[in-house]
Design an enzyme around this catalytic site. Structure first.
Site, PDB file in Angstrom:
ATOM      1  N   CYS A  55       0.647  -4.673  10.698  1.00  0.00           N
ATOM      2  CA  CYS A  55       1.303  -5.773  11.645  1.00  0.00           C
ATOM      3  C   CYS A  55       2.567  -5.516  12.118  1.00  0.00           C
ATOM      4  O   CYS A  55       3.426  -5.160  11.167  1.00  0.00           O
ATOM      5  CB  CYS A  55       1.313  -7.093  10.841  1.00  0.00           C
ATOM      6  SG  CYS A  55       2.105  -8.446  11.808  1.00  0.00           S
ATOM      7  N   TYR A  86      -1.971  -9.219  23.654  1.00  0.00           N
ATOM      8  CA  TYR A  86      -2.221  -9.329  22.004  1.00  0.00           C
ATOM      9  C   TYR A  86      -3.531  -9.914  21.893  1.00  0.00           C
ATOM     10  O   TYR A  86      -4.420  -9.582  20.829  1.00  0.00           O
ATOM     11  CB  TYR A  86      -1.149 -10.329  21.664  1.00  0.00           C
ATOM     12  CG  TYR A  86      -1.420 -10.478  20.067  1.00  0.00           C
ATOM     13  CD1 TYR A  86      -1.201  -9.483  19.228  1.00  0.00           C
ATOM     14  CD2 TYR A  86      -1.525 -11.798  19.502  1.00  0.00           C
ATOM     15  CE1 TYR A  86      -1.133  -9.382  17.995  1.00  0.00           C
ATOM     16  CE2 TYR A  86      -1.735 -11.799  18.175  1.00  0.00           C
ATOM     17  CZ  TYR A  86      -1.416 -10.730  17.190  1.00  0.00           C
ATOM     18  OH  TYR A  86      -1.486 -10.944  15.887  1.00  0.00           O
ATOM     19  N   GLU A  98      -1.182  -1.364  16.571  1.00  0.00           N
ATOM     20  CA  GLU A  98      -0.090  -2.090  16.774  1.00  0.00           C
ATOM     21  C   GLU A  98       1.033  -1.153  16.415  1.00  0.00           C
ATOM     22  O   GLU A  98       0.863  -0.579  15.351  1.00  0.00           O
ATOM     23  CB  GLU A  98      -0.111  -3.339  15.951  1.00  0.00           C
ATOM     24  CG  GLU A  98      -0.767  -4.559  16.572  1.00  0.00           C
ATOM     25  CD  GLU A  98      -0.755  -5.823  15.571  1.00  0.00           C
ATOM     26  OE1 GLU A  98       0.396  -6.014  14.785  1.00  0.00           O
ATOM     27  OE2 GLU A  98      -1.546  -6.703  15.629  1.00  0.00           O
ATOM     28  N   ASP A 133      -4.783  -7.555   6.668  1.00  0.00           N
ATOM     29  CA  ASP A 133      -5.259  -7.458   8.021  1.00  0.00           C
ATOM     30  C   ASP A 133      -6.341  -6.479   8.295  1.00  0.00           C
ATOM     31  O   ASP A 133      -6.165  -5.316   7.967  1.00  0.00           O
ATOM     32  CB  ASP A 133      -3.885  -7.101   8.519  1.00  0.00           C
ATOM     33  CG  ASP A 133      -2.645  -8.268   8.443  1.00  0.00           C
ATOM     34  OD1 ASP A 133      -3.000  -9.289   8.506  1.00  0.00           O
ATOM     35  OD2 ASP A 133      -1.440  -7.828   8.414  1.00  0.00           O
ATOM     36  N   TYR A 138      -4.795  -2.274  13.124  1.00  0.00           N
ATOM     37  CA  TYR A 138      -4.028  -2.068  11.852  1.00  0.00           C
ATOM     38  C   TYR A 138      -3.933  -0.682  11.165  1.00  0.00           C
ATOM     39  O   TYR A 138      -3.731  -0.368  10.016  1.00  0.00           O
ATOM     40  CB  TYR A 138      -4.224  -3.334  10.824  1.00  0.00           C
ATOM     41  CG  TYR A 138      -4.033  -4.604  11.392  1.00  0.00           C
ATOM     42  CD1 TYR A 138      -3.023  -5.046  11.689  1.00  0.00           C
ATOM     43  CD2 TYR A 138      -5.160  -5.516  11.535  1.00  0.00           C
ATOM     44  CE1 TYR A 138      -2.763  -6.323  12.100  1.00  0.00           C
ATOM     45  CE2 TYR A 138      -5.134  -6.695  11.990  1.00  0.00           C
ATOM     46  CZ  TYR A 138      -3.919  -7.170  12.315  1.00  0.00           C
ATOM     47  OH  TYR A 138      -3.714  -8.492  12.942  1.00  0.00           O
ATOM     48  N   CYS A 201       4.216 -11.093   6.805  1.00  0.00           N
ATOM     49  CA  CYS A 201       4.636  -9.843   7.035  1.00  0.00           C
ATOM     50  C   CYS A 201       3.593  -9.271   6.176  1.00  0.00           C
ATOM     51  O   CYS A 201       3.721  -9.248   4.789  1.00  0.00           O
ATOM     52  CB  CYS A 201       6.052  -9.430   6.646  1.00  0.00           C
ATOM     53  SG  CYS A 201       6.167  -7.874   6.416  1.00  0.00           S
ATOM     54  N   CYS A 210       7.756   9.488  -1.335  1.00  0.00           N
ATOM     55  CA  CYS A 210       7.483  10.530  -0.469  1.00  0.00           C
ATOM     56  C   CYS A 210       8.590  11.492  -0.541  1.00  0.00           C
ATOM     57  O   CYS A 210       9.615  11.135   0.027  1.00  0.00           O
ATOM     58  CB  CYS A 210       6.982  10.180   0.729  1.00  0.00           C
ATOM     59  SG  CYS A 210       6.727  11.524   1.907  1.00  0.00           S
TER      60      CYS A 210
END
Length: 218
Positions: A55, A86, A98, A133, A138, A201, A210
């Site tokens: 998202c 959208y 997105e 999502d 996504y 969110c 990482c």
């Protein structure tokens, strides 16, 4: 419902994509936080990057908080429909992801730092989804503007793939492509979580670090 979700998680064929429109859809004129023009050109000495990692509301917030990031904008890229809305992207019939476009100062934050933030703030092993999502919009993606970005992105993918494998995760599904045409998202999507701090969110990392970049942008 299962059939609908499965269709949204399969990339639409180019000839089956929605037709879109020849003109840009309306968007904000200025950034809600910095008041910079949303469609500002990249300043001399600065660079741009583009990422898809779920998202775009949450993704944009992750990047606008970083020192050295000058401007963030959300939009759609990587599909076939010109100037999508959208609602059209959400059907899964545009092929778009997105994405967040990031303009940054390389003297203050490196591309490798941006990549580290990218990898650590979502789960790149989930294919056409991120958490709850579901859909091609996504998917995990890095969209590069030059050969140096491509080399850095591919090296980081290999490094992080090894880390994730050792932690018990599956294969990384992140796509790395030349930066496609960026279509600005609607006004209300821009800096959404600054305007709506309690908004949804749906992104989250794996908890696996990482080991690239300087570490100053965490």
């Amino acid at each position: 419902m299962f059939t609908l979700n499965r269709k949204k998680m399969e990339m639409v064929a180019p000839d089956a994509a929605l037709p879109g429109r020849p003109t840009q859809i309306p968007t904000a004129e200025r950034h809600f936080l910095s008041d910079l023009p949303i469609k500002a050109e990249v300043p001399a000495g600065y660079a741009e990057a583009m990422f898809g990692m779920g998202c775009f509301w949450g993704v944009e917030r992750v990047f606008w908080q970083l020192p050295g990031v000058w401007l963030t904008v959300v939009g759609y890229a990587g599909g076939f429909t010109p100037n999508p809305t959208y609602e059209e992207v959400c059907t899964g019939q545009t092929g778009h992801n997105e994405v967040v476009r990031v303009i940054y100062d390389p003297a203050r934050i490196s591309y490798e730092d941006l990549l580290r933030v990218f990898w650590e703030n979502h789960d790149p092993t989930q294919g056409m989804r991120q958490g709850n999502d579901l859909g091609t919009q996504y998917r995990s993606g890095i969209y590069v503007y030059d050969d140096a970005q491509r080399d850095a992105a591919e090296a980081s993918r290999q490094t992080y793939s090894n880390r994730l494998r050792d932690a018990g995760f599956g294969p990384v599904t992140t796509e790395i492509l030349d930066a496609p045409t960026f279509f600005f998202a609607e006004d209300y999507h821009q800096q959404y979580l600054a305007k709506n701090p309690a908004g949804y969110c749906g992104i989250g990392g794996t908890g696996v670090t990482c080991p690239i970049g300087t570490g100053v942008a965490s």
